[in-house]
Enzyme design. Structure first.
Site, PDB file in Angstrom:
ATOM      1  N   CYS A 119       0.840  -1.214   0.063  1.00 41.03           N
ATOM      2  CA  CYS A 119      -0.022   0.111   0.108  1.00 41.03           C
ATOM      3  C   CYS A 119       0.816   1.222   0.076  1.00 41.03           C
ATOM      4  O   CYS A 119       0.198   2.598  -0.251  1.00 41.03           O
ATOM      5  CB  CYS A 119      -0.834  -0.121   1.240  1.00 41.03           C
ATOM      6  SG  CYS A 119      -0.108  -0.066   2.761  1.00 41.03           S
ATOM      7  N   ARG A 262       4.364 -25.170  14.121  1.00 45.26           N
ATOM      8  CA  ARG A 262       4.108 -26.609  13.518  1.00 45.26           C
ATOM      9  C   ARG A 262       5.003 -27.529  13.826  1.00 45.26           C
ATOM     10  O   ARG A 262       6.285 -27.112  14.286  1.00 45.26           O
ATOM     11  CB  ARG A 262       3.781 -26.167  12.040  1.00 45.26           C
ATOM     12  CG  ARG A 262       4.890 -25.883  11.237  1.00 45.26           C
ATOM     13  CD  ARG A 262       4.514 -25.678   9.675  1.00 45.26           C
ATOM     14  NE  ARG A 262       5.635 -25.216   9.001  1.00 45.26           N
ATOM     15  CZ  ARG A 262       5.873 -23.954   8.537  1.00 45.26           C
ATOM     16  NH1 ARG A 262       5.016 -23.137   8.817  1.00 45.26           N
ATOM     17  NH2 ARG A 262       6.770 -23.641   7.558  1.00 45.26           N
ATOM     18  N   ASP A 263       4.762 -28.727  13.828  1.00 44.92           N
ATOM     19  CA  ASP A 263       5.774 -29.921  13.892  1.00 44.92           C
ATOM     20  C   ASP A 263       6.497 -29.722  15.262  1.00 44.92           C
ATOM     21  O   ASP A 263       7.639 -29.990  15.379  1.00 44.92           O
ATOM     22  CB  ASP A 263       6.813 -29.888  12.653  1.00 44.92           C
ATOM     23  CG  ASP A 263       6.031 -29.881  11.323  1.00 44.92           C
ATOM     24  OD1 ASP A 263       5.084 -30.707  11.352  1.00 44.92           O
ATOM     25  OD2 ASP A 263       6.394 -29.355  10.359  1.00 44.92           O
ATOM     26  N   ASN A 264       5.907 -29.491  16.060  1.00 38.32           N
ATOM     27  CA  ASN A 264       6.504 -29.318  17.674  1.00 38.32           C
ATOM     28  C   ASN A 264       7.331 -28.273  18.082  1.00 38.32           C
ATOM     29  O   ASN A 264       8.508 -28.648  18.543  1.00 38.32           O
ATOM     30  CB  ASN A 264       6.751 -30.757  17.930  1.00 38.32           C
ATOM     31  CG  ASN A 264       6.686 -31.084  19.524  1.00 38.32           C
ATOM     32  OD1 ASN A 264       5.788 -30.564  20.359  1.00 38.32           O
ATOM     33  ND2 ASN A 264       7.700 -31.605  20.028  1.00 38.32           N
TER      34      ASN A 264
END
Length: 285
Positions: A119, A262-264
């Site tokens: 913007c 994610r994925d611990n």
């Protein structure tokens, strides 16, 4: 309107083509119109057109209006309903009637609405504009165990009806310190999903959300930090990465920002003390 639409696709596997039915996330425009002004001189004006997945349209509109500081409390809104202009727009125009005492500042709305990631606003200008709409840095007494964040992606995924069918829709979820999900909203747009969530919380008089965190299914742009800060959210977590300006704004807000949840595992970009860590390993060059 349905959340998903049927389609026929041609799947290619190796050299084999198979024609199968599939489902896509529905994307339709929603025009938000305001009715405002004193009882003797009511006016109407369109304030936004957004591409969204139909459903919870009222919450989407209310969340947007709160994020932009047009409304401050539920009593600022008299009614919120769909209106029919013609057969082509049925269900895609929403009119929000504001209380006559609500004073509109159109210049502020035009300055602070971020229409895209390009913007043209510089970082400092953007943050200064948002700070003017907030009560200041967040000081909520909110902290969680890492296990709470680790569990959120799968927990939210299990609630996503539309994503299960299409794989093409975002979610925003409100969670407490124990990882309990209080609200989940879906939309094809990341910003819309969060607006729906904030709108639902606003309507239930839960704001500010100082005792809750928000989890997002995508990346974290500065607009999402802006909306969360306005709602008083002390922790914003997401499956994806934050932008540099999102991190800068989170630091100004003293909001905990967690990415790649994610994925611990996850990364903390600001205010890490809200995550209770038992063991800290030093960095080795």
């Amino acid at each position: 309107m349905p959340l998903v639409a049927p389609v026929t696709v041609h799947k290619i596997s190796g050299e084999t083509l198979t024609e199968v039915p599939d489902l896509l996330a529905v994307e339709e425009p929603l025009e938000i119109r305001l009715g405002f002004g004193p009882i003797t001189d009511r006016q109407q004006r369109s304030v936004s057109v957004t591409m969204r997945t139909p459903g919870h349209d009222e919450e989407l509109a209310i969340g947007f209006l709160f994020s932009e500081s047009i409304v401050q409390k539920p009593t600022d809104i008299i009614s919120c309903r769909h209106c029919v202009q013609d057969s082509q727009k049925e269900g895609n125009v929403l009119r929000v009637e504001l209380h006559p005492d609500v004073v509109m500042d159109w210049s502020r709305l035009e300055r602070n609405t971020f229409t895209s990631s390009s913007c043209g606003l510089c970082g400092k200008t953007t943050i200064d504009a948002v700070m003017a709409l907030t009560p200041g840095p967040l000081s909520a007494d909110f902290s969680i165990e890492p296990a709470v964040l680790h569990a959120l992606p799968e927990r939210v995924r299990q609630t996503q009806r539309a994503f299960a069918y299409t794989g093409g829709i975002h979610a925003a979820a409100l969670f407490d310190v124990d990882g309990k999900l209080l609200l989940v909203r879906e939309d094809i747009g990341r910003h819309n999903a969060l607006d729906k969530l904030i709108g639902a919380a606003f309507w239930q008089n839960w704001l500010p959300l100082s005792q809750f965190g928000v989890f997002l299914s995508g990346r974290i742009g500065v607009e999402l930090v802006q909306k969360s800060w306005r709602a008083g959210v002390p922790m914003l977590a997401a499956v994806g990465a934050p932008s540099s300006l999102a991190v800068q704004m989170a630091k100004e807000a003293q909001m905990t920002l967690a990415g790649f949840v994610r994925d611990n595992r996850f990364n903390l970009y600001s205010e890490p003390d809200r995550v209770i860590i038992g063991q800290v390993m030093a960095f080795k060059a």
